[in-house]
Design an enzyme around this catalytic site. Structure first.
Site, PDB file in Angstrom:
ATOM      1  N   GLY A   8       0.465  -0.873   0.047  1.00  0.00           N
ATOM      2  CA  GLY A   8      -0.046  -0.179  -0.018  1.00  0.00           C
ATOM      3  C   GLY A   8       0.900   1.490   0.030  1.00  0.00           C
ATOM      4  CB  SER A  10      -0.198   3.929  -3.988  1.00  0.00           C
ATOM      5  OG  SER A  10      -1.267   3.178  -3.479  1.00  0.00           O
ATOM      6  CB  VAL A  57      -1.697  -7.669   0.386  1.00  0.00           C
ATOM      7  CG1 VAL A  57      -0.232  -6.719  -0.442  1.00  0.00           C
ATOM      8  CG2 VAL A  57      -3.405  -6.286   0.678  1.00  0.00           C
ATOM      9  CG  ASN A  85       0.512   1.213   4.724  1.00  0.00           C
ATOM     10  OD1 ASN A  85       0.500   2.159   5.585  1.00  0.00           O
ATOM     11  ND2 ASN A  85       0.238   1.260   3.665  1.00  0.00           N
ATOM     12  CB  SER A 137      -5.944   0.280  13.314  1.00  0.00           C
ATOM     13  OG  SER A 137      -6.977   2.078  14.087  1.00  0.00           O
ATOM     14  CE1 TYR A 150      -8.488  -0.909   8.995  1.00  0.00           C
ATOM     15  CE2 TYR A 150      -8.718   0.309  11.857  1.00  0.00           C
ATOM     16  CZ  TYR A 150      -8.505  -0.134  10.328  1.00  0.00           C
ATOM     17  OH  TYR A 150      -6.975   0.929   9.906  1.00  0.00           O
ATOM     18  CB  ALA A 152     -11.675  -9.224  13.937  1.00  0.00           C
ATOM     19  CB  ILE A 183      -3.605   9.255  10.564  1.00  0.00           C
ATOM     20  CG1 ILE A 183      -2.774   8.691  11.350  1.00  0.00           C
ATOM     21  CG2 ILE A 183      -2.061   9.965   9.109  1.00  0.00           C
ATOM     22  CD1 ILE A 183      -1.770   9.342  12.141  1.00  0.00           C
TER      23      ILE A 183
HETATM   24  P1  NAP Z   1      -5.201   4.771   2.156  1.00  0.00           P
HETATM   25  O1  NAP Z   1      -5.084   6.218   2.115  1.00  0.00           O
HETATM   26  O2  NAP Z   1      -7.202   4.428   1.459  1.00  0.00           O
HETATM   27  O3  NAP Z   1      -3.973   3.695   1.512  1.00  0.00           O
HETATM   28  C1  NAP Z   1      -4.623   2.752   1.258  1.00  0.00           C
HETATM   29  C2  NAP Z   1      -3.398   2.005   0.406  1.00  0.00           C
HETATM   30  O4  NAP Z   1      -3.319   0.670   0.095  1.00  0.00           O
HETATM   31  C3  NAP Z   1      -3.205   2.806  -1.057  1.00  0.00           C
HETATM   32  O5  NAP Z   1      -2.328   2.627  -1.857  1.00  0.00           O
HETATM   33  C4  NAP Z   1      -3.989   1.332  -0.985  1.00  0.00           C
HETATM   34  O6  NAP Z   1      -3.341   0.885  -2.810  1.00  0.00           O
HETATM   35  C5  NAP Z   1      -3.533  -0.062  -0.588  1.00  0.00           C
HETATM   36  N1  NAP Z   1      -3.942  -1.469  -1.087  1.00  0.00           N
HETATM   37  C6  NAP Z   1      -5.794  -1.063  -0.367  1.00  0.00           C
HETATM   38  N2  NAP Z   1      -5.767  -2.827  -0.909  1.00  0.00           N
HETATM   39  C7  NAP Z   1      -4.954  -3.490  -1.347  1.00  0.00           C
HETATM   40  C8  NAP Z   1      -4.652  -4.434  -1.589  1.00  0.00           C
HETATM   41  N3  NAP Z   1      -5.882  -5.143  -1.992  1.00  0.00           N
HETATM   42  N4  NAP Z   1      -3.439  -4.896  -1.764  1.00  0.00           N
HETATM   43  C9  NAP Z   1      -3.001  -3.854  -2.033  1.00  0.00           C
HETATM   44  N5  NAP Z   1      -2.104  -2.547  -1.803  1.00  0.00           N
HETATM   45  C10 NAP Z   1      -3.806  -2.422  -1.526  1.00  0.00           C
HETATM   46  O7  NAP Z   1      -4.828   4.302   3.462  1.00  0.00           O
HETATM   47  P2  NAP Z   1      -4.049   4.937   4.334  1.00  0.00           P
HETATM   48  O8  NAP Z   1      -4.491   5.964   5.727  1.00  0.00           O
HETATM   49  O9  NAP Z   1      -3.027   5.248   4.354  1.00  0.00           O
HETATM   50  O10 NAP Z   1      -3.994   3.260   5.425  1.00  0.00           O
HETATM   51  C11 NAP Z   1      -2.728   3.012   5.431  1.00  0.00           C
HETATM   52  C12 NAP Z   1      -3.292   1.559   6.454  1.00  0.00           C
HETATM   53  O11 NAP Z   1      -2.913   2.699   8.039  1.00  0.00           O
HETATM   54  C13 NAP Z   1      -3.644   0.488   6.932  1.00  0.00           C
HETATM   55  O12 NAP Z   1      -3.595  -0.131   7.035  1.00  0.00           O
HETATM   56  C14 NAP Z   1      -5.254   1.725   7.381  1.00  0.00           C
HETATM   57  O13 NAP Z   1      -5.879   0.451   8.536  1.00  0.00           O
HETATM   58  C15 NAP Z   1      -3.610   2.161   8.972  1.00  0.00           C
HETATM   59  N6  NAP Z   1      -4.397   3.123   9.747  1.00  0.00           N
HETATM   60  C16 NAP Z   1      -4.907   5.003   9.053  1.00  0.00           C
HETATM   61  C17 NAP Z   1      -5.499   5.138   9.724  1.00  0.00           C
HETATM   62  C18 NAP Z   1      -5.734   6.808   9.959  1.00  0.00           C
HETATM   63  O14 NAP Z   1      -6.366   7.086  10.141  1.00  0.00           O
HETATM   64  N7  NAP Z   1      -5.602   6.985   8.313  1.00  0.00           N
HETATM   65  C19 NAP Z   1      -5.771   5.093  11.166  1.00  0.00           C
HETATM   66  C20 NAP Z   1      -5.270   3.561  11.152  1.00  0.00           C
HETATM   67  C21 NAP Z   1      -4.421   2.790  10.994  1.00  0.00           C
HETATM   68  P3  NAP Z   1      -4.276   1.513  -4.080  1.00  0.00           P
HETATM   69  O15 NAP Z   1      -3.714   2.834  -3.870  1.00  0.00           O
HETATM   70  O16 NAP Z   1      -3.592   0.858  -5.910  1.00  0.00           O
HETATM   71  O17 NAP Z   1      -5.616   1.186  -3.692  1.00  0.00           O
END
Ligand code: NAP
Length: 239
Positions: A8, A10, A57, A85, A137, A150, A152, A183
């Site tokens: 992830g 990108s 993934v 990630n 998270s 989520y 779980a 975030i």
């Molecule tokens: P995001 O901006 O939505 O980005 C998600 C990333 O994951 C993108 O690069 C997406 O690729 C990739 N992705 C999704 N499904 C995938 C799959 N099946 N195979 C490969 N890549 C996949 O999310 P984020 O906020 O940066 O979150 C990153 C991590 O932090 C996640 O695990 C999320 O649960 C965790 N997190 C986030 C927050 C928050 O507040 N943002 C809080 C706690 C935890 P594409 O661009 O190709 O779609």
């Protein structure tokens, strides 16, 4: 060349992690699902010194095919940092939750941990050095209503982090997790930040870079005696 794989990579937190690991001297393998434009933007941010590596993934066969292909083209080299990630949210109250909302979230966080970690672990053990950082998270620590899937997935990821850390510590492979709160990324689009930030002692959502700097530290040689740990990055929003 030292290699790091960021799933992830990108967008959002993953992109910031790619930038951080590039600053630390890594050639970054940027995984993503389908957003090639965003992945290319990440690659440009690290001066082209990375490799795009699209795969789902959650799909064990796709993960294995892609990483076996990479290993075949890089004899004698290995991925020494893995950042698990990639993640998605499919929020719903359990009473309304569809089976696919449960499965897709579990597959993308917890199933992916198994698929991707399995594929890179053995070379880390053979080289007696590795860093695995799992992006969990707050939801996986506290549990949040509307997120049984989520919570779980992320709670399972934290438990897996602690278990694997004990399996591989003697081989100088560390396994840790970060637990972000809110975030500012695409993932929280649509949430009411003005309302939610009232409950955050720091008074604001965090940035992807603030998470990436902790991931960078846990990936560094400085963190060699930290393993099985979960570091919250949440502005004081404790459970
Ligand atoms: P995001 O901006 O939505 O980005 C998600 C990333 O994951 C993108 O690069 C997406 O690729 C990739 N992705 C999704 N499904 C995938 C799959 N099946 N195979 C490969 N890549 C996949 O999310 P984020 O906020 O940066 O979150 C990153 C991590 O932090 C996640 O695990 C999320 O649960 C965790 N997190 C986030 C927050 C928050 O507040 N943002 C809080 C706690 C935890 P594409 O661009 O190709 O779609």
């Amino acid at each position: 060349m030292k290699y790091a794989l960021v799933t992830g990579g990108s967008r959002g937190i993953g992109r910031a992690v790619c930038v951080k690991l590039h600053e630390m001297g890594y050639h970054v393998l940027i995984n993503y699902l389908s957003n090639e434009t965003a992945a290319k933007e990440t690659l440009a941010l690290i001066g082209g010194e990375g490799t795009l590596m699209p795969f789902d993934v959650g799909n064990a066969d796709a993960v294995q095919a892609s990483l076996q292909d990479w290993a075949g083209k890089h004899p004698g080299e290995y991925i020494e940092v893995l950042v698990n990630n990639a993640g998605i949210r499919r929020d719903n109250l359990l009473i309304w939750m569809e089976r696919n909302e449960w499965d897709s979230v579990l597959d993308t966080s917890l199933g992916a941990f198994f698929n991707v970690t399995k594929a890179v672990l053995q070379p880390m053990l053979l080289h007696k050095f590795g860093r695995i950082v799992n992006v969990a998270s707050l939801s996986g620590i506290k549990g949040l209503p509307g997120q049984t899937n989520y919570s779980a997935a992320k709670g399972g990821l934290i438990a897996a982090t602690k278990a694997l850390a004990q399996e591989v510590a003697k081989k100088r492979v560390t396994v840790n997790a970060v637990a972000p709160g809110f975030i500012r990324t695409d993932m929280v689009e649509g949430l009411n930040e003005e309302e939610l930030r009232k409950d955050i002692p720091a008074g604001r959502f965090g940035t992807a870079e603030e998470v990436a700097s902790v991931v960078g530290f846990l990936s560094s040689a400085d963190a060699s005696y930290i393993t099985g740990e979960v570091i919250s990055v949440n502005g004081g929003l404790y459970t």
